[in-house]
Design an enzyme around this catalytic site. Structure first.
Site, PDB file in Angstrom:
ATOM      1  N   ASN A  11       0.895  -1.221   0.056  1.00 36.56           N
ATOM      2  CA  ASN A  11      -0.073   0.074   0.056  1.00 36.56           C
ATOM      3  C   ASN A  11       0.847   1.314  -0.033  1.00 36.56           C
ATOM      4  O   ASN A  11       1.595   1.729   1.083  1.00 36.56           O
ATOM      5  CB  ASN A  11      -0.933  -0.115   1.171  1.00 36.56           C
ATOM      6  CG  ASN A  11      -1.837   1.084   1.366  1.00 36.56           C
ATOM      7  OD1 ASN A  11      -1.759   2.058   0.350  1.00 36.56           O
ATOM      8  ND2 ASN A  11      -2.465   1.378   2.434  1.00 36.56           N
ATOM      9  N   TRP A  12       1.165   1.872  -1.132  1.00 37.72           N
ATOM     10  CA  TRP A  12       1.849   3.024  -1.291  1.00 37.72           C
ATOM     11  C   TRP A  12       1.384   4.170  -0.589  1.00 37.72           C
ATOM     12  O   TRP A  12       2.106   5.190  -0.507  1.00 37.72           O
ATOM     13  CB  TRP A  12       2.036   3.299  -2.899  1.00 37.72           C
ATOM     14  CG  TRP A  12       2.938   2.109  -3.425  1.00 37.72           C
ATOM     15  CD1 TRP A  12       3.505   1.114  -3.074  1.00 37.72           C
ATOM     16  CD2 TRP A  12       3.215   2.159  -4.836  1.00 37.72           C
ATOM     17  NE1 TRP A  12       4.186   0.296  -3.921  1.00 37.72           N
ATOM     18  CE2 TRP A  12       4.270   1.073  -5.106  1.00 37.72           C
ATOM     19  CE3 TRP A  12       3.186   3.197  -5.899  1.00 37.72           C
ATOM     20  CZ2 TRP A  12       4.602   0.874  -6.289  1.00 37.72           C
ATOM     21  CZ3 TRP A  12       3.995   3.120  -7.163  1.00 37.72           C
ATOM     22  CH2 TRP A  12       4.488   1.908  -7.397  1.00 37.72           C
ATOM     23  N   LYS A  13      -0.041   4.141  -0.269  1.00 36.85           N
ATOM     24  CA  LYS A  13      -0.439   5.546   0.619  1.00 36.85           C
ATOM     25  C   LYS A  13      -0.059   6.787  -0.508  1.00 36.85           C
ATOM     26  O   LYS A  13      -0.401   6.502  -1.778  1.00 36.85           O
ATOM     27  CB  LYS A  13       0.131   5.687   1.998  1.00 36.85           C
ATOM     28  CG  LYS A  13      -0.053   4.223   2.682  1.00 36.85           C
ATOM     29  CD  LYS A  13      -0.055   4.480   3.974  1.00 36.85           C
ATOM     30  CE  LYS A  13      -0.205   3.104   4.769  1.00 36.85           C
ATOM     31  NZ  LYS A  13      -0.020   3.286   6.318  1.00 36.85           N
ATOM     32  N   HIS A  98      -9.394   1.580   4.990  1.00 32.03           N
ATOM     33  CA  HIS A  98      -8.139   1.589   5.896  1.00 32.03           C
ATOM     34  C   HIS A  98      -8.300   2.420   7.073  1.00 32.03           C
ATOM     35  O   HIS A  98      -9.114   3.588   6.882  1.00 32.03           O
ATOM     36  CB  HIS A  98      -7.174   2.056   4.906  1.00 32.03           C
ATOM     37  CG  HIS A  98      -5.738   2.108   5.194  1.00 32.03           C
ATOM     38  ND1 HIS A  98      -5.140   2.806   6.442  1.00 32.03           N
ATOM     39  CD2 HIS A  98      -4.954   1.206   5.267  1.00 32.03           C
ATOM     40  CE1 HIS A  98      -4.165   2.617   6.683  1.00 32.03           C
ATOM     41  NE2 HIS A  98      -3.612   1.635   6.144  1.00 32.03           N
ATOM     42  N   GLU A 100      -6.626   4.919   8.046  1.00 32.59           N
ATOM     43  CA  GLU A 100      -6.444   6.279   7.788  1.00 32.59           C
ATOM     44  C   GLU A 100      -7.549   6.963   7.215  1.00 32.59           C
ATOM     45  O   GLU A 100      -7.833   8.112   7.044  1.00 32.59           O
ATOM     46  CB  GLU A 100      -5.124   6.374   6.865  1.00 32.59           C
ATOM     47  CG  GLU A 100      -3.707   6.117   7.601  1.00 32.59           C
ATOM     48  CD  GLU A 100      -2.761   5.392   6.889  1.00 32.59           C
ATOM     49  OE1 GLU A 100      -2.742   5.757   5.800  1.00 32.59           O
ATOM     50  OE2 GLU A 100      -1.847   5.092   7.584  1.00 32.59           O
ATOM     51  N   GLU A 168      -5.324  -4.669  10.942  1.00 34.86           N
ATOM     52  CA  GLU A 168      -4.189  -3.715  10.808  1.00 34.86           C
ATOM     53  C   GLU A 168      -4.419  -2.908  12.352  1.00 34.86           C
ATOM     54  O   GLU A 168      -5.349  -2.096  12.256  1.00 34.86           O
ATOM     55  CB  GLU A 168      -4.190  -2.619   9.753  1.00 34.86           C
ATOM     56  CG  GLU A 168      -3.945  -3.228   8.451  1.00 34.86           C
ATOM     57  CD  GLU A 168      -3.374  -2.309   7.366  1.00 34.86           C
ATOM     58  OE1 GLU A 168      -2.255  -2.565   6.891  1.00 34.86           O
ATOM     59  OE2 GLU A 168      -3.702  -1.129   7.253  1.00 34.86           O
ATOM     60  N   GLY A 174       2.709   2.407  10.751  1.00 38.91           N
ATOM     61  CA  GLY A 174       3.780   3.418  10.643  1.00 38.91           C
ATOM     62  C   GLY A 174       4.685   3.873  11.988  1.00 38.91           C
ATOM     63  O   GLY A 174       5.350   4.794  11.839  1.00 38.91           O
ATOM     64  N   SER A 214       3.794  -1.963  10.117  1.00 42.92           N
ATOM     65  CA  SER A 214       5.333  -2.097  10.594  1.00 42.92           C
ATOM     66  C   SER A 214       5.848  -3.295  10.247  1.00 42.92           C
ATOM     67  O   SER A 214       6.709  -3.975  10.898  1.00 42.92           O
ATOM     68  CB  SER A 214       5.526  -1.821  11.950  1.00 42.92           C
ATOM     69  OG  SER A 214       5.217  -0.414  12.131  1.00 42.92           O
ATOM     70  N   GLY A 235       3.082  -1.117   4.254  1.00 38.69           N
ATOM     71  CA  GLY A 235       3.094   0.376   3.974  1.00 38.69           C
ATOM     72  C   GLY A 235       4.466   0.680   3.489  1.00 38.69           C
ATOM     73  O   GLY A 235       4.783   0.475   2.675  1.00 38.69           O
ATOM     74  N   GLY A 236       5.003   1.339   4.582  1.00 38.05           N
ATOM     75  CA  GLY A 236       6.454   1.862   4.334  1.00 38.05           C
ATOM     76  C   GLY A 236       7.504   1.212   3.531  1.00 38.05           C
ATOM     77  O   GLY A 236       8.038   1.646   2.624  1.00 38.05           O
TER      78      GLY A 236
HETATM   79  P1  13P Z   1       3.122   0.374   7.497  1.00 35.77           P
HETATM   80  O1  13P Z   1       3.624  -0.792   7.152  1.00 35.77           O
HETATM   81  O2  13P Z   1       4.017   1.643   7.136  1.00 35.77           O
HETATM   82  O3  13P Z   1       3.238   0.303   8.917  1.00 35.77           O
HETATM   83  O4  13P Z   1       1.792   0.562   7.226  1.00 35.77           O
HETATM   84  C1  13P Z   1       0.808  -0.572   7.328  1.00 35.77           C
HETATM   85  C2  13P Z   1      -0.337  -0.137   6.455  1.00 35.77           C
HETATM   86  O5  13P Z   1      -1.156   0.834   6.873  1.00 35.77           O
HETATM   87  C3  13P Z   1      -0.787  -0.964   5.277  1.00 35.77           C
HETATM   88  O6  13P Z   1      -1.864  -0.592   4.644  1.00 35.77           O
END
Ligand code: 13P
Length: 252
Positions: A11-13, A98, A100, A168, A174, A214, A235-236
């Site tokens: 997930n590149w956000k 998600h 977010e 999640e 993050g 993470s 994510g990251g």
């Molecule tokens: P991180 O891997 O950066 O913690 O993000 C997880 C995430 O929200 C994937 O959708």
């Protein structure tokens, strides 16, 4: 999609800043995952990059995913993107609910409508669930259960089997605070128990569960081996082709 084969989604956000950076990253991921169908791999770039990223991964084993969708099929909905449009761009998966997005006001009711819209177009919804924080009393289990119950209100068993659930925990996203292997295993069992209660055991066993929060090259192997989920939402670490490849290798 065989549930026994892990699914890893990046997930590149809201990254990267330019189309050329997105194309570069997509090409790098595609190169590292050319033909091997296992594990299943997908990347979810921001909407404006979907078409170009789709071209870059076209000849690889990497699938295209979207980060969100609107539930209406067409019409006066400024700024929104429909499931049909995502399908037309070549998407296979759509991340829905998600944390977010939920933090921006997306409710369980909206999540449900989005899941239904996506399924109608034969795309696979990745529905995110997870608590903001953990409490000693275990109230967070009730929070996750309510999110699942909301889905069960509108999805019959045959349809639920097509849904992917991504656990999640918000406190792990993050932050570098990955859930422990025990936390993940416990939640895997809990979600399966809730789905068995809401549906039946075969349905609970058919729903694919992902863990996100993470996930890094250093913890992916242990989380995968002992956490008992069927893949990761990353994510990251999905923004670095080498790290993403290391996570893919860790579950291979
Ligand atoms: P991180 O891997 O950066 O913690 O993000 C997880 C995430 O929200 C994937 O959708």
């Amino acid at each position: 999609m065989k549930r026994s084969v892990p699914l890893i989604i990046g997930n590149w956000k809201l990254n990267p800043i330019t189309l050329s950076d997105a194309a570069y990253l997509a090409s790098a991921v595609a190169r590292k995952h050319k033909t091997t169908p296992e594990p299943y791999v997908a990347i979810a770039p921001p909407f404006p990059y979907l078409a170009e990223v789709g071209k870059k991964i076209a000849k690889s084993a990497v699938a295209l995913a979207a980060q969100d969708v609107h539930y209406e099929p067409i019409g006066p909905f400024t700024g929104e993107v429909s499931a049909a449009q995502l399908k037309d761009l070549g998407a296979t998966f759509v991340i829905i609910g998600h944390s977010e997005r939920r933090a921006m006001g997306e409710s369980d009711a909206v999540v449900r409508k989005k899941v239904q819209a996506v399924l109608k177009h034969r795309l696979t919804p990745i529905v995110c669930v997870g608590e903001r924080e953990r409490d000693e009393q275990g109230n967070f289990f009730g929070f996750v259960e309510a999110q699942l119950r909301s889905l069960a209100e509108v999805l019959p068993a045959a349809v639920m089997k097509k849904v992917v659930i991504a656990y999640e925990p918000i406190w792990a996203i993050g932050t570098g605070n990955t859930a422990t292997v025990d936390d993940v295993k416990e939640m895997q069992l809990f979600i399966e128990t809730v789905l068995t209660k809401l549906y039946d055991r075969p349905t609970a066993k058919a729903v694919r569960l992902l863990y996100g929060g993470s996930v890094k090259p250093g913890n992916a192997a242990a989380l995968h081996a002992e956490g008992d989920m069927n893949g990761f939402l990353v994510g990251g670490a999905s923004l670095k082709a080498d790290d993403f490849a290391a996570i893919i290798n860790a579950v291979s």
